[in-house]
Motif scaffolding. Structure first.
Motif, PDB file in Angstrom:
ATOM      1  N   ALA A  12      -9.660   5.579 -48.818  1.00  0.00           N
ATOM      2  CA  ALA A  12      -9.701   7.052 -48.738  1.00  0.00           C
ATOM      3  C   ALA A  12      -8.348   7.708 -48.981  1.00  0.00           C
ATOM      4  CB  ALA A  12     -10.281   7.555 -47.419  1.00  0.00           C
ATOM      5  N   THR A  15      -3.499  10.715 -50.864  1.00  0.00           N
ATOM      6  CA  THR A  15      -3.516  11.928 -51.688  1.00  0.00           C
ATOM      7  C   THR A  15      -2.477  11.705 -52.782  1.00  0.00           C
ATOM      8  OG1 THR A  15      -4.071  13.240 -49.758  1.00  0.00           O
ATOM      9  CG2 THR A  15      -3.115  14.428 -51.621  1.00  0.00           C
ATOM     10  N   GLY A  39      -6.229  13.979 -40.602  1.00  0.00           N
ATOM     11  CA  GLY A  39      -6.746  12.904 -41.464  1.00  0.00           C
ATOM     12  C   GLY A  39      -5.608  12.253 -42.212  1.00  0.00           C
ATOM     13  N   THR A  42      -3.175   7.194 -45.104  1.00  0.00           N
ATOM     14  CA  THR A  42      -1.997   6.396 -45.516  1.00  0.00           C
ATOM     15  C   THR A  42      -0.693   7.010 -45.023  1.00  0.00           C
ATOM     16  OG1 THR A  42      -1.619   7.601 -47.559  1.00  0.00           O
ATOM     17  CG2 THR A  42      -3.124   5.702 -47.679  1.00  0.00           C
ATOM     18  N   GLU A  60      -5.659  11.136 -36.876  1.00  0.00           N
ATOM     19  CA  GLU A  60      -6.547  10.320 -37.714  1.00  0.00           C
ATOM     20  C   GLU A  60      -7.629   9.732 -36.816  1.00  0.00           C
ATOM     21  OE1 GLU A  60      -7.117   9.436 -41.142  1.00  0.00           O
ATOM     22  OE2 GLU A  60      -8.746   8.491 -40.040  1.00  0.00           O
ATOM     23  N   ARG A  61      -8.898   9.901 -37.260  1.00  0.00           N
ATOM     24  CA  ARG A  61     -10.026   9.454 -36.428  1.00  0.00           C
ATOM     25  C   ARG A  61     -10.251   7.952 -36.493  1.00  0.00           C
ATOM     26  NH1 ARG A  61     -14.684   8.993 -39.681  1.00  0.00           N
ATOM     27  NH2 ARG A  61     -16.021   9.116 -37.829  1.00  0.00           N
ATOM     28  N   ARG A  65      -6.703   3.194 -39.843  1.00  0.00           N
ATOM     29  CA  ARG A  65      -5.963   4.048 -40.786  1.00  0.00           C
ATOM     30  C   ARG A  65      -4.745   4.655 -40.107  1.00  0.00           C
ATOM     31  NH1 ARG A  65     -11.090   6.909 -43.940  1.00  0.00           N
ATOM     32  NH2 ARG A  65     -12.045   4.945 -44.538  1.00  0.00           N
ATOM     33  N   ALA A  89     -10.024  15.468 -34.933  1.00  0.00           N
ATOM     34  CA  ALA A  89      -9.791  16.903 -34.759  1.00  0.00           C
ATOM     35  C   ALA A  89     -11.140  17.634 -34.754  1.00  0.00           C
ATOM     36  CB  ALA A  89      -8.902  17.411 -35.892  1.00  0.00           C
ATOM     37  N   ARG A 106     -14.295  16.264 -41.744  1.00  0.00           N
ATOM     38  CA  ARG A 106     -15.204  16.209 -40.590  1.00  0.00           C
ATOM     39  C   ARG A 106     -14.856  17.335 -39.590  1.00  0.00           C
ATOM     40  NH1 ARG A 106     -18.181  11.519 -37.742  1.00  0.00           N
ATOM     41  NH2 ARG A 106     -18.232  10.623 -39.812  1.00  0.00           N
TER      42      ARG A 106
END
Ligand SMILES: C[S@@+](CC[C@H](N)C(=O)[O-])C[C@H]1O[C@@H](n2cnc3c(N)ncnc32)[C@H](O)[C@@H]1O
Length: 185
Positions: A12, A15, A39, A42, A60-61, A65, A89, A106
């Motif tokens: 995921a 970016t 989120g 990385t 980060e959930r 990660r 969050a 999310r």
């Protein structure tokens, strides 16, 4: 400072650097800012922000990660005080944030509400899926903070038969919110 190093990988992310460049310019980060990366995955955005502002909180959930965020932070130089939190969050969203990036979608409406309550005046959300992008634009507009929507499509050149051809990446929608927005320019 050197390019962001991302020796550790996570599904995921990251970016992409060109998208980060636009995202960060829209966030207009200042040294005095407390920036929240929702989120962090990385940690690519976390690191970039940690080179620009005084304080960063990364949420980060997914625990594995978040570990990648921590490892990639350790592989880079930055001056900010960085807090990383395993949380989905809006849980754990700090109460004194100035700017936020929503890299994960999310609960994004609740996250946006919490961010605005906490005093954020710049918020950017990046979205890859078209339908979610539409929902995000509506959510920003409903709260009176929609400032810009930018669609980015990046292609990287590679050598092919002595010439240059291109590999296209998926488009990304960058939804930009500002507290002082007067609708889209
Ligand atoms: C597209 S990735 C973000 C990539 C990241 N900016 C990078 O450069 O690596 C989205 C991430 O957001 C996380 N996520 C989604 N919604 C979240 C939420 N409400 N709170 C915390 N993490 C969330 C996902 O687990 C995923 O790791």
């Amino acid at each position: 400072m050197s390019q962001v190093a991302l020796p550790h990988d996570a599904k995921a992310g990251p970016t992409k650097s060109e998208v980060r460049a636009v995202t960060l310019s829209k966030l207009d980060l200042q040294q005095s800012d407390h920036f929240v990366d929702v989120g962090s995955c990385t940690g690519a955005v976390t690191v970039e922000a940690a080179r620009r502002v005084g304080r960063v909180t990364a949420l980060e959930r997914k625990a594995e990660r978040l570990e990648v965020t921590e490892k990639n932070l350790a592989a880079n130089e930055y001056d900010a005080a960085v807090t990383v939190r395993h949380a989905e969050a809006p849980e754990e969203f700090p109460e004194d944030a100035d700017a936020a990036f929503l890299g994960g979608s999310r609960n994004f409406e609740a996250v946006l509400d919490r961010a605005l309550e906490s005093g954020v005046d710049r918020v950017v959300m990046n979205v890859a899926r078209l339908e979610v992008a539409g929902e995000a634009v509506e959510a920003f507009r409903d709260r009176g903070v929609l400032s810009e929507v930018v669609q980015l499509q990046v292609s990287h050149g590679y050598e092919l038969a002595g010439a240059t051809s291109f590999d296209a990446q998926n488009p990304v929608y960058v939804v930009v919110g500002r507290r002082d927005a007067e609708g889209m320019a």
